[in-house]
Design a protein around this motif. Structure first.
Motif, PDB file in Angstrom:
ATOM      1  N   PRO A   1       0.598  -1.438  -0.421  1.00 10.60           N
ATOM      2  CA  PRO A   1      -0.023  -0.140   0.150  1.00 10.60           C
ATOM      3  C   PRO A   1       0.907   0.769   0.134  1.00 10.60           C
ATOM      4  N   LEU A   2       2.348   0.803   1.002  1.00 12.17           N
ATOM      5  CA  LEU A   2       2.867   2.573   0.442  1.00 12.17           C
ATOM      6  C   LEU A   2       3.499   2.345  -0.136  1.00 12.17           C
ATOM      7  N   ALA A   3       3.455   1.584  -1.991  1.00 11.28           N
ATOM      8  CA  ALA A   3       4.617   1.881  -2.589  1.00 11.28           C
ATOM      9  C   ALA A   3       2.815   2.244  -3.367  1.00 11.28           C
ATOM     10  N   ALA A   4       1.385   2.173  -3.630  1.00  7.64           N
ATOM     11  CA  ALA A   4       0.394   2.657  -4.598  1.00  7.64           C
ATOM     12  C   ALA A   4       0.035   4.257  -4.309  1.00  7.64           C
ATOM     13  N   HIS A   5       0.906   4.110  -2.375  1.00  2.17           N
ATOM     14  CA  HIS A   5       0.504   5.386  -2.337  1.00  2.17           C
ATOM     15  C   HIS A   5       1.323   6.985  -2.558  1.00  2.17           C
ATOM     16  N   LEU A   6       2.996   6.415  -2.848  1.00  7.87           N
ATOM     17  CA  LEU A   6       3.985   6.964  -2.911  1.00  7.87           C
ATOM     18  C   LEU A   6       3.733   7.250  -4.970  1.00  7.87           C
ATOM     19  N   HIS A   7       3.470   6.306  -5.380  1.00  9.30           N
ATOM     20  CA  HIS A   7       2.810   6.312  -6.824  1.00  9.30           C
ATOM     21  C   HIS A   7       1.976   7.079  -7.028  1.00  9.30           C
ATOM     22  N   ARG A   8       0.996   6.736  -6.406  1.00 10.48           N
ATOM     23  CA  ARG A   8      -0.739   7.686  -7.142  1.00 10.48           C
ATOM     24  C   ARG A   8      -0.007   9.856  -6.498  1.00 10.48           C
ATOM     25  N   HIS A   9       0.811   9.607  -5.509  1.00 16.48           N
ATOM     26  CA  HIS A   9       1.711  11.051  -6.135  1.00 16.48           C
ATOM     27  C   HIS A   9       3.104  11.653  -6.326  1.00 16.48           C
ATOM     28  N   GLY A  10       3.408  10.701  -6.856  1.00 17.80           N
ATOM     29  CA  GLY A  10       4.374  10.887  -8.081  1.00 17.80           C
ATOM     30  C   GLY A  10       5.547  11.097  -6.835  1.00 17.80           C
ATOM     31  N   LEU A  11       5.909  10.083  -6.061  1.00 22.27           N
ATOM     32  CA  LEU A  11       7.283  10.014  -5.391  1.00 22.27           C
ATOM     33  C   LEU A  11       7.615   8.965  -6.197  1.00 22.27           C
ATOM     34  N   VAL A  12       6.620   7.962  -6.177  1.00 24.24           N
ATOM     35  CA  VAL A  12       8.414   6.296  -6.740  1.00 24.24           C
ATOM     36  C   VAL A  12       7.502   6.525  -8.320  1.00 24.24           C
ATOM     37  N   GLY A  13       8.578   5.350  -8.984  1.00 26.43           N
ATOM     38  CA  GLY A  13       7.756   4.878 -10.302  1.00 26.43           C
ATOM     39  C   GLY A  13       7.027   3.382  -9.813  1.00 26.43           C
ATOM     40  N   ASP A  14       7.406   2.716 -11.283  1.00 32.00           N
ATOM     41  CA  ASP A  14       6.875   1.811 -11.133  1.00 32.00           C
ATOM     42  C   ASP A  14       7.801   0.314 -10.346  1.00 32.00           C
ATOM     43  N   ARG A  15       8.916   0.633  -9.583  1.00 31.14           N
ATOM     44  CA  ARG A  15       9.166   0.395  -8.900  1.00 31.14           C
ATOM     45  C   ARG A  15       9.496   0.958  -7.648  1.00 31.14           C
ATOM     46  N   ALA A  16       9.071   1.317  -6.205  1.00 31.18           N
ATOM     47  CA  ALA A  16       9.823   1.089  -4.769  1.00 31.18           C
ATOM     48  C   ALA A  16      10.901   0.072  -4.084  1.00 31.18           C
ATOM     49  N   ARG A  17      11.013   0.387  -3.528  1.00 32.52           N
ATOM     50  CA  ARG A  17      12.753   0.125  -2.713  1.00 32.52           C
ATOM     51  C   ARG A  17      12.500   0.419  -1.228  1.00 32.52           C
ATOM     52  N   PHE A  18      12.098  -0.481  -0.329  1.00 35.82           N
ATOM     53  CA  PHE A  18      11.934   0.683   1.379  1.00 35.82           C
ATOM     54  C   PHE A  18      12.908  -0.206   1.787  1.00 35.82           C
ATOM     55  N   LEU A  19      13.368   0.488   2.480  1.00 38.72           N
ATOM     56  CA  LEU A  19      14.592  -0.350   3.828  1.00 38.72           C
ATOM     57  C   LEU A  19      13.327  -0.570   5.187  1.00 38.72           C
ATOM     58  N   GLN A  20      13.181  -1.318   6.047  1.00 39.12           N
ATOM     59  CA  GLN A  20      12.790  -1.654   6.877  1.00 39.12           C
ATOM     60  C   GLN A  20      13.874  -2.405   8.194  1.00 39.12           C
ATOM     61  N   GLY A  21      12.836  -1.904   8.553  1.00 35.66           N
ATOM     62  CA  GLY A  21      13.944  -3.735  10.053  1.00 35.66           C
ATOM     63  C   GLY A  21      15.518  -2.649  10.641  1.00 35.66           C
ATOM     64  N   ASP A  22      15.980  -1.792  10.322  1.00 33.39           N
ATOM     65  CA  ASP A  22      17.488  -1.189  10.752  1.00 33.39           C
ATOM     66  C   ASP A  22      17.501  -0.787  11.902  1.00 33.39           C
ATOM     67  N   ALA A  23      16.690  -0.231  12.666  1.00 37.09           N
ATOM     68  CA  ALA A  23      16.593  -0.201  13.603  1.00 37.09           C
ATOM     69  C   ALA A  23      17.029  -1.001  14.515  1.00 37.09           C
ATOM     70  N   MET A  24      16.842  -2.614  14.647  1.00 35.22           N
ATOM     71  CA  MET A  24      15.783  -3.340  14.894  1.00 35.22           C
ATOM     72  C   MET A  24      17.225  -4.107  14.988  1.00 35.22           C
ATOM     73  N   GLY A  25      18.103  -4.315  13.951  1.00 38.01           N
ATOM     74  CA  GLY A  25      19.157  -4.902  13.476  1.00 38.01           C
ATOM     75  C   GLY A  25      19.346  -5.833  12.820  1.00 38.01           C
ATOM     76  N   ARG A  26      18.084  -5.968  12.240  1.00 36.23           N
ATOM     77  CA  ARG A  26      17.399  -7.071  10.501  1.00 36.23           C
ATOM     78  C   ARG A  26      17.164  -6.237  10.032  1.00 36.23           C
TER      79      ARG A  26
END
Length: 296
Positions: free
Chosen positions: A242-267
């Motif tokens: 859903p976040l990729a679709a949301h950012l795509h709707r606002h023109g903030l990402v293209g057809d492919r998005a990459r998200f970094l998660q878990g860094d704060a947990m060391g994972r």
């Protein structure tokens, strides 16, 4: 090939798979039980509590026409959840690894839906792509101030004024909250009961806190879900879609998005999402952390 046939009575093979990872002990750990046809709902919930991971997935015979395998997924609190995220991606990676599925793909039954699964094996590296289906985005009946109050522990958390909170769903509904910077993402320290009240008012299960990033990733994210007992999750595909679709709707990402998660947990976990006319597709790889046998 049916996974898990031939197990002695009362014994069930399992694997712990690190999802969105290239090596063990990174990404999001998932327990997968492939011979779960004889387990009751209560047993599945109890096994998930025993593993105490954010989710445990059970592979069973499908009930819907055209499906190859059915998946049922339970949280560490024993709650059953839907949506094609790390819970499904790790299970399919393991099914391919043990020869119970293979290229070019299959169809999964999950949460009352049948959805395509895409399999690529190149130089013995298995990559899984999951069609998540259409994305539902909506404006929630909560204010940014209510969200900030629930997220702020010690350091204040600043919202991104250009992107007000929305709810998004590909099977599980989550509250997507944009904050001003990666530092604000790291400053989030929610009080579980307060956040649970905000999520209930928003009609959401979990909270995906993110900021736009400039380090080769499109967003830097953290996920909190006190409604099902997940203090923090290292990788959440049902929120990333859903976040990729949301950012795509606002023109903030293209057809492919990459998200970094878990860094704060060391994972650290990198989630790749393609936005398509039919919805979103979540793609990732996994690493095997452990195998064993349950005695039930």
């Amino acid at each position: 090939m049916r996974p898990g046939r031939g197990s002695p009575a009362g014994r069930h093979r399992y694997a712990v798979v690190d999802v969105f990872a290239d090596r063990p002990l990174t990404g999001n750990p998932l327990a997968v039980i492939t011979d779960a046809d004889d387990l009751t709902d209560a047993q599945m919930a109890a096994v998930a509590v025993e593993f105490n991971l954010s989710e445990t997935t059970f592979v069973t015979r499908p009930t819907r026409p055209g499906a190859d395998h059915a998946l049922r997924c339970f949280t560490a609190g024993g709650d059953e959840v839907g949506g094609a995220g790390h819970n499904a991606l790790g299970a399919w990676w393991w099914l391919v690894t043990i020869g119970a599925a293979g290229p070019p793909g299959a169809v999964q039954e999950l949460g009352g839906q049948t959805l395509p699964v895409h399999v690529d094996v190149t130089d013995d590296v298995v990559t899984i792509g999951l069609d998540q289906g259409p994305v539902e985005l909506a404006e929630p009946p909560v204010t940014g101030r209510q969200v900030v109050e629930a997220l702020t522990g010690g350091e204040p958390v600043r919202l991104d004024p250009a992107l007000p909170p929305v709810t998004g769903s590909v099977g599980s509904t989550h509250l997507l909250v944009a904050v001003a910077s990666p530092g604000d993402v790291d400053a989030a320290d929610p009080y579980g009961p307060a956040l649970a009240r905000v999520l209930a008012a928003a009609g959401a299960e979990g909270c995906y806190v993110y900021s736009r990033a400039g380090d080769g990733h499109d967003a830097y994210c953290r996920f909190f879900n006190p409604t099902v007992g997940i203090a923090e999750d290292p990788a959440t595909g049902t929120a990333a879609g859903p976040l990729a679709a949301h950012l795509h709707r606002h023109g903030l990402v293209g057809d492919r998005a990459r998200f970094l998660q878990g860094d704060a947990m060391g994972r650290p976990s990198v989630l790749t999402i393609d936005v398509t006319p039919a919805g979103t597709r979540l793609t990732g790889r996994c690493a095997l952390a452990a195998t064993g046998e349950l005695h039930l």
